[in-house]
Design a protein around this motif. Structure first.
Motif, mmCIF file in Angstrom:
data_model
loop_
_atom_site.group_PDB
_atom_site.id
_atom_site.type_symbol
_atom_site.label_atom_id
_atom_site.label_comp_id
_atom_site.label_asym_id
_atom_site.label_seq_id
_atom_site.Cartn_x
_atom_site.Cartn_y
_atom_site.Cartn_z
ATOM 1 N N PHE A 157 0.964 -1.136 -0.089
ATOM 2 C CA PHE A 157 0.006 0.040 0.041
ATOM 3 C C PHE A 157 0.939 1.196 -0.181
ATOM 4 O O PHE A 157 1.589 1.263 0.867
ATOM 5 C CB PHE A 157 -0.731 -0.076 1.367
ATOM 6 N N ILE A 158 0.671 2.066 -0.906
ATOM 7 C CA ILE A 158 1.777 3.233 -1.081
ATOM 8 C C ILE A 158 0.714 4.651 -1.139
ATOM 9 O O ILE A 158 -0.272 4.611 -1.564
ATOM 10 C CB ILE A 158 2.052 3.151 -2.535
ATOM 11 N N ASP A 159 1.236 5.397 -0.593
ATOM 12 C CA ASP A 159 0.797 6.999 -0.475
ATOM 13 C C ASP A 159 1.147 7.810 -1.433
ATOM 14 O O ASP A 159 1.837 7.454 -2.514
ATOM 15 C CB ASP A 159 1.283 7.683 1.143
ATOM 16 N N LYS B 101 11.335 -7.222 -2.894
ATOM 17 C CA LYS B 101 11.861 -7.305 -1.553
ATOM 18 C C LYS B 101 11.830 -5.705 -1.322
ATOM 19 O O LYS B 101 12.777 -5.003 -0.665
ATOM 20 C CB LYS B 101 13.454 -7.703 -1.447
ATOM 21 N N ILE B 102 10.500 -5.331 -1.124
ATOM 22 C CA ILE B 102 9.961 -4.021 -0.842
ATOM 23 C C ILE B 102 9.712 -3.899 0.659
ATOM 24 O O ILE B 102 8.952 -4.993 1.294
ATOM 25 C CB ILE B 102 9.009 -3.497 -1.584
ATOM 26 N N LYS B 103 10.079 -3.159 1.404
ATOM 27 C CA LYS B 103 9.785 -2.927 2.891
ATOM 28 C C LYS B 103 9.029 -1.619 3.180
ATOM 29 O O LYS B 103 8.956 -0.695 2.304
ATOM 30 C CB LYS B 103 11.179 -2.804 3.720
ATOM 31 N N ILE B 104 8.313 -1.782 4.113
ATOM 32 C CA ILE B 104 7.561 -0.501 4.734
ATOM 33 C C ILE B 104 8.601 0.648 5.042
ATOM 34 O O ILE B 104 9.602 0.481 5.402
ATOM 35 C CB ILE B 104 6.760 -0.550 6.022
ATOM 36 N N GLY B 105 8.292 1.822 4.419
ATOM 37 C CA GLY B 105 9.066 3.058 4.418
ATOM 38 C C GLY B 105 9.957 3.206 3.175
ATOM 39 O O GLY B 105 10.363 4.195 2.930
ATOM 40 N N ASP B 106 9.730 2.168 2.224
ATOM 41 C CA ASP B 106 10.564 2.214 0.887
ATOM 42 C C ASP B 106 9.779 3.217 0.154
ATOM 43 O O ASP B 106 8.701 3.295 0.085
ATOM 44 C CB ASP B 106 10.813 0.867 0.085
ATOM 45 N N TYR B 107 10.372 4.168 -0.715
ATOM 46 C CA TYR B 107 9.922 4.789 -1.676
ATOM 47 C C TYR B 107 10.024 4.195 -3.062
ATOM 48 O O TYR B 107 11.203 3.685 -3.391
ATOM 49 C CB TYR B 107 10.625 6.205 -1.726
ATOM 50 N N LEU B 108 9.141 4.255 -3.848
ATOM 51 C CA LEU B 108 9.122 3.711 -5.167
ATOM 52 C C LEU B 108 9.169 4.807 -6.339
ATOM 53 O O LEU B 108 8.487 5.777 -6.105
ATOM 54 C CB LEU B 108 7.892 2.817 -5.326
ATOM 55 N N ASP B 109 9.834 4.385 -7.491
ATOM 56 C CA ASP B 109 9.740 5.467 -8.376
ATOM 57 C C ASP B 109 8.983 4.841 -9.766
ATOM 58 O O ASP B 109 9.343 4.004 -10.158
ATOM 59 C CB ASP B 109 11.182 5.741 -8.695
ATOM 60 N N PHE B 110 7.772 5.206 -9.937
ATOM 61 C CA PHE B 110 6.992 4.752 -11.030
ATOM 62 C C PHE B 110 6.062 5.977 -11.663
ATOM 63 O O PHE B 110 5.984 6.914 -10.816
ATOM 64 C CB PHE B 110 6.078 3.692 -10.759
ATOM 65 N N ILE B 111 5.893 5.815 -12.821
ATOM 66 C CA ILE B 111 5.013 7.086 -13.397
ATOM 67 C C ILE B 111 3.594 6.727 -13.452
ATOM 68 O O ILE B 111 3.068 5.746 -13.448
ATOM 69 C CB ILE B 111 5.306 6.937 -15.091
#
Length: 96
Positions: free
Chosen positions: A49-51, A86-96
């Motif tokens: 879940f991403i903000d 291997k994504i963790k809570i607090g990671d920032y993702l870069d997508f369009i």
């Protein structure tokens, strides 16, 4: 890895239901609710879940026929087969 962008009602409705296997990432956008289900799914998934800042704030690993509601409203939800990312809570993702 290919990302499938589920930005319409129909794409969000179908999601991963009925698929025997899935080797991509499914990204949901324009959400009204941060709850998900794994009805009619055949394999376990990881859900991120991403903000609005593209930061992961919640994660769930779900077996088929389960429900989950995130801690707060998500801007995006990312689904993939369990253990692929291997994504963790607090990671920032870069997508369009």
């Amino acid at each position: 890895m290919k990302i499938i962008y589920a930005d319409t009602f129909f794409k969000r409705l179908i999601g991963l239901m009925g698929k025997k296997d899935f080797n991509h990432i499914l990204l949901f956008a324009n959400l009204r609710d941060s709850s998900i289900h794994t009805m009619f799914m055949r394999f376990e998934i990881d859900v991120y879940f991403i903000d609005e800042n593209k930061r992961v704030f919640d994660k769930a690993s779900l077996k088929p026929w389960r429900f989950y509601k995130a801690k707060k409203q998500a801007k995006y939800v990312l689904e993939t087969k369990k253990g692929v990312l291997k994504i963790k809570i607090g990671d920032y993702l870069d997508f369009i």
